[in-house]
Scaffold this active site. Structure first.
Site, PDB file in Angstrom:
ATOM      1  CG  ASN A 184      -0.155   0.626   2.448  1.00 40.23           C
ATOM      2  OD1 ASN A 184      -0.435   1.892   2.786  1.00 40.23           O
ATOM      3  ND2 ASN A 184       0.315  -0.183   3.231  1.00 40.23           N
ATOM      4  CG  ASN A 210       3.093   4.976  12.129  1.00 41.72           C
ATOM      5  OD1 ASN A 210       3.982   4.313  11.901  1.00 41.72           O
ATOM      6  ND2 ASN A 210       1.921   5.010  11.585  1.00 41.72           N
ATOM      7  CG  PHE A 211       8.366   5.624  16.237  1.00 37.66           C
ATOM      8  CD1 PHE A 211       7.887   6.866  15.959  1.00 37.66           C
ATOM      9  CD2 PHE A 211       8.961   5.248  17.290  1.00 37.66           C
ATOM     10  CE1 PHE A 211       7.940   7.921  16.824  1.00 37.66           C
ATOM     11  CE2 PHE A 211       8.773   6.281  18.565  1.00 37.66           C
ATOM     12  CZ  PHE A 211       8.144   7.324  18.350  1.00 37.66           C
ATOM     13  CB  CYS A 233       4.384   4.733   7.877  1.00 34.80           C
ATOM     14  SG  CYS A 233       2.552   3.771   8.168  1.00 34.80           S
ATOM     15  CB  THR A 252       4.286  -2.313   5.798  1.00 37.96           C
ATOM     16  OG1 THR A 252       4.684  -0.705   5.778  1.00 37.96           O
ATOM     17  CG2 THR A 252       2.792  -2.338   5.883  1.00 37.96           C
ATOM     18  CB  CYS A 286      16.766 -35.353  -3.253  1.00 36.95           C
ATOM     19  SG  CYS A 286      18.258 -35.856  -2.112  1.00 36.95           S
ATOM     20  CB  CYS A 325      19.479 -38.195   4.205  1.00 38.94           C
ATOM     21  SG  CYS A 325      18.181 -37.271   4.659  1.00 38.94           S
ATOM     22  CB  CYS A 360       6.338 -34.462  -0.711  1.00 39.96           C
ATOM     23  SG  CYS A 360       5.369 -35.738  -0.566  1.00 39.96           S
TER      24      CYS A 360
END
Lengths: 70, 424
Positions: free
Chosen positions: B73, B132-133, B135, B201, B352, B380, B390
């Site tokens: 946004n 709000n630190f 945006c 964000t 693999c 493995c 899978c």
């Protein structure tokens, strides 16, 4: 080649020397893995431990040796 | 039925589900509808000098058919006069006295500005503030939001200014657009924050239109970076919450934000140390009624776990979260393929063989002639990739192998080697 074969070979080499009462004298870790010097009486030999799992095993053996020496 | 009430730094709420400061909390009409739907609290869309917005404002990232896997946004804080917002906050609080209303605030980093807005907003009966630190777009170009939230000294100072006049709890909302969020979290604590919230964000561009070469979104052919949220950011947020929760210098409650879309997501944030959660994108995607499933699901989960209160869940995973150097090098898991369930698509083999450790072999069963797969356990490394790719549940599980070597972490190993070299 399966990497495990190489791991097993490196562990077997180390075990063989430790069974013959060789002691880990020094470990140098560099770009090629761990260069290990082992000594027994006047005999000295060097091992290149290159695989990750064998290097883990080496650390366990080093710990056992240090605890044994306490 | 478990007790879902929370107390976050003195802010009480009937359940841990708050709407985050964003378009869903733009007006009294919306917040009151949210409370009627079941939300326990709402962080009012950020108040400050009313801004001017552009059109268009949102963009979403879909992935493999999942709509709104991520959301971007470029909308700014409230564009309505403070007095209008305050009137609606007052009316909403009067109508819903037991629900939490937190006012998100953003002003220039000046002491008198913080004093003025805190005093004016507190008068209408909010339960707390959220500074709000975080945006990252628009307001940051004017020295506010994440621009000030990325500077620890400014976080500390502005928090302290708000605290000088606030009588209600102050939550500091942190930006993830920083290398180490614990640094700014500690700064907030130094400024006497009562709680912290995260994450705001993440700087983002949703995409580029391959026909017009415009950015997505664009405003008359021009674009600017926005803030990214939604399910895609959850792992980032969860880590940041966990890092703060396990930091002994950050001894304030955490309000968790970032991609929370279900009761399971919320439970994960609580386990990682959040006392409550804030939701935005999921509400924008599906509407306020999603909170019903969140409440029911969390209630059932707590009952299943034998927990009487949701607060008993808070932080239970934090002691299990550590640094890589504290993980056991000698713990081993390997893949186990159940050929009864496997559909032989070979995705695991390909993954693999091409990108991991070449330990899944194809063979033909002698008796049935059917193609089969098997794991060469000794090769493995337990990376999980085959079970991740899978497509069939239960076809590949990761099993623990009996430990053949004693536990040793990287840190223990390095200390051992160092001590050995030193003694020599």
């Amino acid at each position: 080649m399966s990497e495990f074969v190489q791991v097993a070979a490196e562990i077997a080499q180390l075990d063989e020397l430790l069974d013959k009462e060789y002691k880990i004298e020094s470990i140098i870790e560099n770009l090629d893995g761990s260069q290990v010097i082992l000594k027994y009486d006047n005999h000295q030999t060097e091992l290149n431990i290159t695989t990750a799992d064998a290097r883990k095993y080496l650390s366990v053996k080093l710990k056992e040796q240090m605890e044994h020496n306490l | 039925m478990a007790d879902l009430r929370i107390n976050l730094a003195g802010i009480e709420s009937p359940n841990p589900f708050w709407l985050a400061s964003a378009p869903p909390t733009n007006s009294g009409y919306q917040v009151q509808r949210a409370f009627e739907a079941g939300w326990g609290g709402a962080v009012w869309k950020t108040l400050g000098d009313p801004i001017l917005n552009v059109s268009s404002r949102f963009a979403a990232v879909s992935f493999n058919g999942q709509q709104v896997a991520g959301f971007n946004n470029i909308e700014l804080i409230t564009d309505r006069p403070l007095e209008v917002n305050l009137k609606e906050i007052y009316e909403t609080k009067k109508k819903f006295p037991n629900h939490a209303i937190i006012a998100s605030l953003m002003v220039e980093p000046k002491q008198e500005k913080w004093h003025e807005i805190v005093k004016r907003v507190e008068d209408v009966g909010v339960d707390g503030f959220e500074l709000n630190f975080g945006c990252p777009h628009g307001m940051a170009e004017r020295g506010m939001g994440s621009a000030s939230g990325q500077v620890p000294a400014l976080v500390e100072k502005q928090t302290a200014w708000a605290k000088e006049v606030a009588t209600k709890p102050v939550i500091v909302k942190l930006t993830p657009n920083i290398t180490d969020i614990t640094v700014t979290a500690e700064a907030a604590v130094q400024g006497c924050a009562d709680a912290i919230s995260m994450i705001n964000t993440i700087n983002s561009l949703a995409g580029v239109d391959l026909n017009t070469w415009n950015t997505i979104p664009h405003v008359a052919g021009k674009g600017a970076h926005g803030g990214y949220c939604g399910p895609a950011v959850k792992p980032i947020a969860l880590n940041m919450v966990g890092e703060c929760a396990r930091n002994k210098h950050i001894n304030v409650p955490i309000s968790g934000i970032g991609g929370i879309s279900s009761w399971q997501d919320a439970a994960e944030f609580l386990l990682m140390g959040a006392t409550g959660v804030q939701v935005c994108t999921a509400a924008m995607h599906h509407g306020f009624s999603i909170v019903e499933d969140m409440i029911d699901g969390l209630n059932n989960y707590l009952d299943e776990k034998g927990l009487k209160s949701v607060m008993d869940l808070v932080g239970r995973t934090v002691p299990k979260y550590s640094d890589w150097g504290n993980l056991d090098l000698n713990y081993k898991i390997v893949a186990d393929i159940n050929n009864e369930v496997c559909i032989n698509c070979n995705k695991c083999h390909i993954a693999c063989e091409d990108t991991s450790h070449q330990c899944i072999e194809r063979y033909t069963d002698h008796d049935t002639g059917k193609p089969m797969l098997k794991v060469r356990e000794e090769d493995c490394v337990g990376c999980n990739l085959c079970s991740i790719v899978c497509p069939v549940d239960g076809a590949i599980t990761m099993k623990e192998l009996p430990q053949t070597l004693p536990s040793m972490t990287w840190n223990e190993r390095q200390a051992l080697h160092h001590a050995f070299a030193k003694n020599k």
